[in-house]
Design a protein around this motif. Structure first.
Motif, mmCIF file in Angstrom:
data_model
loop_
_atom_site.group_PDB
_atom_site.id
_atom_site.type_symbol
_atom_site.label_atom_id
_atom_site.label_comp_id
_atom_site.label_asym_id
_atom_site.label_seq_id
_atom_site.Cartn_x
_atom_site.Cartn_y
_atom_site.Cartn_z
ATOM 1 N N PRO A 199 0.982 -1.411 0.005
ATOM 2 C CA PRO A 199 -0.014 -0.344 0.133
ATOM 3 C C PRO A 199 1.222 1.450 -0.728
ATOM 4 O O PRO A 199 0.527 2.775 -0.339
ATOM 5 C CB PRO A 199 -1.272 0.164 1.112
ATOM 6 N N THR A 200 2.264 0.774 0.736
ATOM 7 C CA THR A 200 3.193 2.545 0.635
ATOM 8 C C THR A 200 3.205 2.818 -0.964
ATOM 9 O O THR A 200 3.648 4.120 -1.180
ATOM 10 C CB THR A 200 3.743 2.428 2.100
ATOM 11 N N GLU B 112 10.569 0.163 4.773
ATOM 12 C CA GLU B 112 10.019 -0.557 5.384
ATOM 13 C C GLU B 112 11.688 -1.491 5.702
ATOM 14 O O GLU B 112 11.693 -2.468 7.119
ATOM 15 C CB GLU B 112 9.592 -2.180 3.777
ATOM 16 N N ASP B 113 12.404 -0.940 5.506
ATOM 17 C CA ASP B 113 13.934 -1.448 6.214
ATOM 18 C C ASP B 113 14.332 -1.055 7.263
ATOM 19 O O ASP B 113 15.548 -1.257 8.386
ATOM 20 C CB ASP B 113 15.724 -0.899 4.844
ATOM 21 N N ALA B 114 13.989 0.090 7.168
ATOM 22 C CA ALA B 114 14.238 1.324 8.958
ATOM 23 C C ALA B 114 13.379 0.670 9.636
ATOM 24 O O ALA B 114 14.054 0.801 11.157
ATOM 25 C CB ALA B 114 13.697 2.731 8.436
ATOM 26 N N MET C 121 6.847 7.353 17.767
ATOM 27 C CA MET C 121 7.086 7.808 15.913
ATOM 28 C C MET C 121 7.447 5.824 14.954
ATOM 29 O O MET C 121 6.911 6.362 13.706
ATOM 30 C CB MET C 121 8.320 9.014 15.649
ATOM 31 N N GLU C 122 7.826 5.402 15.981
ATOM 32 C CA GLU C 122 8.259 3.854 15.052
ATOM 33 C C GLU C 122 7.283 2.881 14.958
ATOM 34 O O GLU C 122 7.052 2.781 13.639
ATOM 35 C CB GLU C 122 9.571 3.115 15.854
ATOM 36 N N LEU C 123 6.231 2.414 15.862
ATOM 37 C CA LEU C 123 5.450 2.259 15.665
ATOM 38 C C LEU C 123 4.205 2.626 14.097
ATOM 39 O O LEU C 123 3.499 2.517 14.063
ATOM 40 C CB LEU C 123 4.939 2.426 17.634
ATOM 41 N N ALA D 274 5.603 1.871 11.708
ATOM 42 C CA ALA D 274 5.444 0.186 11.212
ATOM 43 C C ALA D 274 3.843 -0.381 11.027
ATOM 44 O O ALA D 274 3.867 -0.501 9.830
ATOM 45 C CB ALA D 274 5.701 0.064 12.577
ATOM 46 N N ALA D 275 3.352 1.066 11.537
ATOM 47 C CA ALA D 275 1.370 0.765 11.212
ATOM 48 C C ALA D 275 1.850 0.749 9.460
ATOM 49 O O ALA D 275 0.790 0.229 8.724
ATOM 50 C CB ALA D 275 1.045 1.199 12.013
ATOM 51 N N ARG D 276 2.001 2.134 9.394
ATOM 52 C CA ARG D 276 1.938 2.232 7.742
ATOM 53 C C ARG D 276 2.184 1.619 6.844
ATOM 54 O O ARG D 276 2.175 1.302 5.805
ATOM 55 C CB ARG D 276 2.287 3.626 7.715
#
Length: 149
Positions: free
Chosen positions: A7-8, A92-94, A139-141, A144-146
Motif C-alpha cells: 500500500p505504501t 520498510e528497511d528502517a 514515531m516508530e510504531l 510500522a503501522a503504515r
C-alpha cells in the motif's frame, strides 16, 4: 526491496513528516542526552553507588543500563529516519517490528522502587531518557503501522 503491491507504494512511497524542525530538535536532544549520560556514567561509575548495598546497588546498575538502552535505541531510530530522508534506505528497511517489541518490553519498564536513593542527577537523566525513548518509540510504531497496513 520494496514490494510494488505494498500500500505504501501505490502512487508514491510512504512520506514522512520527520524531516521538519521537531525531528531535528529530537535528534539534537538525543545526541546531547547520549553524550550527557556517557559523561555522567563515566564520572560517577563508582561514586554514585557508594553507600548503596545489595539489591539497591544492583537496581541502580540495572536502571543505568536501561537508561543507556533507551538512549541507544532512540538514537538508532533517529539515525534510521535520517537515512530514509537521505534516500539511503526504504521505510520498510528502517522498521524492525520484532526488535521494537523486544525493546519496548525492556525500555518501557521502570519498576524501580529504590530510585529514591539514586542521585538527583541520575534521576533527571533517567526521566529525560524515558521521555525521549517513548517519543521515538511512538514515531516508530506509527511508521510500522503504515508500512504494514
Amino acid at each position: 526491496m520494496a514490494n510494488k503491491d505494498h500500500p505504501t507504494e501505490i502512487g508514491h512511497p510512504y512520506q514522512s513528516n520527520f524531516a521538519i524542525v521537531p525531528f531535528s530538535r529530537t535528534y539534537d536532544e538525543a545526541f546531547t542526552l547520549l553524550v550527557e549520560a556517557r559523561n555522567y556514567l563515566s564520572a560517577n561509575r563508582t561514586a554514585s553507588r557508594r553507600g548503596l548495598h545489595g539489591s539497591a546497588r544492583m537496581t541502580q546498575f540495572v536502571e543505568e543500563m536501561r537508561m543507556t538502552s533507551r538512549l541507544i535505541r532512540a538514537m538508532a531510530w533517529l539515525l534510521a529516519v535520517r537515512a530514509v530522508e537521505e534516500g539511503e534506505i526504504d521505510w520498510e528497511d528502517a522498521v524492525d517490528l520484532d526488535d521494537l517489541m523486544v525493546d519496548l518490553q525492556i525500555c518501557v519498564r521502570g519498576d524501580c522502587d529504590e530510585a529514591t536513593e539514586f542521585p538527583p542527577a541520575l534521576l533527571d537523566l533517567m526521566e529525560r531518557a524515558h521521555s525521549l525513548y517513548m517519543r521515538t518509540a511512538r514515531m516508530e510504531l506509527q511508521v510500522a503501522a503504515r508500512c504494514s497496513a
